[in-house]
Design an enzyme around this catalytic site. Sequence first.
Site, short mmCIF file in Angstrom:
data_model
loop_
_atom_site.label_atom_id
_atom_site.label_comp_id
_atom_site.label_asym_id
_atom_site.label_seq_id
_atom_site.Cartn_x
_atom_site.Cartn_y
_atom_site.Cartn_z
NE ARG A 117 18.57 -4.78 40.27
CZ ARG A 117 17.40 -5.23 40.76
NH1 ARG A 117 16.34 -5.28 39.99
NH2 ARG A 117 17.31 -5.62 42.03
CG ASP A 166 13.68 -5.65 41.89
OD1 ASP A 166 14.37 -5.63 42.92
OD2 ASP A 166 14.13 -5.84 40.76
N PRO A 190 14.19 12.18 25.05
CG PRO A 190 14.63 14.47 25.04
CD PRO A 190 15.06 13.17 24.46
CD GLU A 249 17.94 20.37 20.07
OE1 GLU A 249 18.58 21.03 20.88
OE2 GLU A 249 16.79 19.93 20.27
C1 JDH Z 1 14.31 23.81 21.67
N1 JDH Z 1 14.16 22.54 22.36
C2 JDH Z 1 13.59 21.52 21.46
C3 JDH Z 1 13.43 20.21 22.18
N2 JDH Z 1 14.73 19.76 22.71
C4 JDH Z 1 14.50 18.50 23.42
C5 JDH Z 1 15.84 17.89 23.73
C6 JDH Z 1 16.54 17.23 22.74
C7 JDH Z 1 17.78 16.64 23.02
C8 JDH Z 1 18.31 16.77 24.28
C9 JDH Z 1 19.64 16.21 24.59
N3 JDH Z 1 19.69 14.80 24.14
C10 JDH Z 1 20.30 14.39 23.01
C11 JDH Z 1 20.12 13.03 22.92
C12 JDH Z 1 19.38 12.61 24.04
C13 JDH Z 1 18.90 11.37 24.47
C14 JDH Z 1 18.15 11.29 25.63
C15 JDH Z 1 17.87 12.45 26.35
C16 JDH Z 1 17.00 12.39 27.55
N4 JDH Z 1 16.69 13.49 28.26
N5 JDH Z 1 15.85 13.13 29.24
C17 JDH Z 1 15.61 11.82 29.20
N6 JDH Z 1 14.79 11.11 30.06
C18 JDH Z 1 16.34 11.31 28.12
C19 JDH Z 1 16.34 9.92 27.81
N7 JDH Z 1 16.29 8.79 27.66
C20 JDH Z 1 18.36 13.70 25.94
C21 JDH Z 1 19.12 13.76 24.79
C22 JDH Z 1 17.62 17.43 25.28
C23 JDH Z 1 16.37 17.99 25.01
C24 JDH Z 1 15.32 20.76 23.60
C25 JDH Z 1 15.46 22.09 22.88
#
Ligand code: JDH
Length: 247
Positions: free
Chosen positions: A158, A173, A89, A116
């Site tokens: 693609r 696109d 994220p 996480e």
């Molecule tokens: C207390 N807080 C402290 C900060 N954390 C932040 C956090 C950390 C991990 C996760 C879950 N997760 C684990 C691996 C992983 C990879 C990608 C993504 C992802 N989400 N959105 C996108 N565009 C993504 C992409 N690409 C999420 C992922 C969710 C949120 C939350 C809790």
Amino acid sequence: MRVDVISIFPEYFAPLDVSLIGKARERGILDIHLHQLRDWAHDVHRTVDDTPYGGGPGMVMKPEPWGEAIDTVLAADPAAQPRIIVPTPSGVPFTQKLAMEYAAEPWLLFTPARYEGIDSRVMAEYGSRMRVDEVSVGDYVLAGGEVAVLVMVEAVGRLLPGVLGNANSAVDDSFAPGAMENLLEGPVYTKPPEWRGHEVPEILLSGHHGKIARWRRDEALRRTARNRLELLAALDPETLDKHDRKL
Ligand SMILES: CN1CCN(Cc2ccc(Cn3ccc4ccc(-c5n[nH]c(N)c5C#N)cc43)cc2)CC1
């Protein structure tokens, strides 16, 4: 293009066996290898996570299984190095421009995490030897990186030569460089010419290609202004003709 994916949920990638990407794999355009991270977790419970140093919520993915898994993937071709892509994220935005950059790479390694995320020492270790990109597919929170990898593999796949038929070129696109760059596509229609009292815009039945192209650009500008006004602001004024400016 070779693509490797390391995940604790390799079953998430079954969709890569179907449709466009599935056919590209059958034709040898894409060579996708899936790896179960737990195969490199050697304790009886095949543990891949632990509590975060410094405290805080959730769990962090341990470095050892990731290190062994990535080393195994790298050993597949010691003379080459993949571009490592870490969905997170907190990454840089995944864009059509970045998809085009990745489509030019011979080898991509995706490391979708859970919990996480991955112990930061893992990407520090590999980042000293090869390109490691932390990438986000959007400003919303997923439960893990697997869906992000599906998005990126489809967006990149693609674009590979031979994957889209000529009739479906990616050149037109949205977001692709050129006349449509930063413009959203306008409405599309097919037979029948009238459906439940809704008629296809007359211009599209006229066979006048110049006027059709003009109409389509007008509709693209209108939709972009309606749905993504910020993209219009990013348009190079040089690409707007006097007709555009009247809209
Ligand atoms: C207390 N807080 C402290 C900060 N954390 C932040 C956090 C950390 C991990 C996760 C879950 N997760 C684990 C691996 C992983 C990879 C990608 C993504 C992802 N989400 N959105 C996108 N565009 C993504 C992409 N690409 C999420 C992922 C969710 C949120 C939350 C809790």
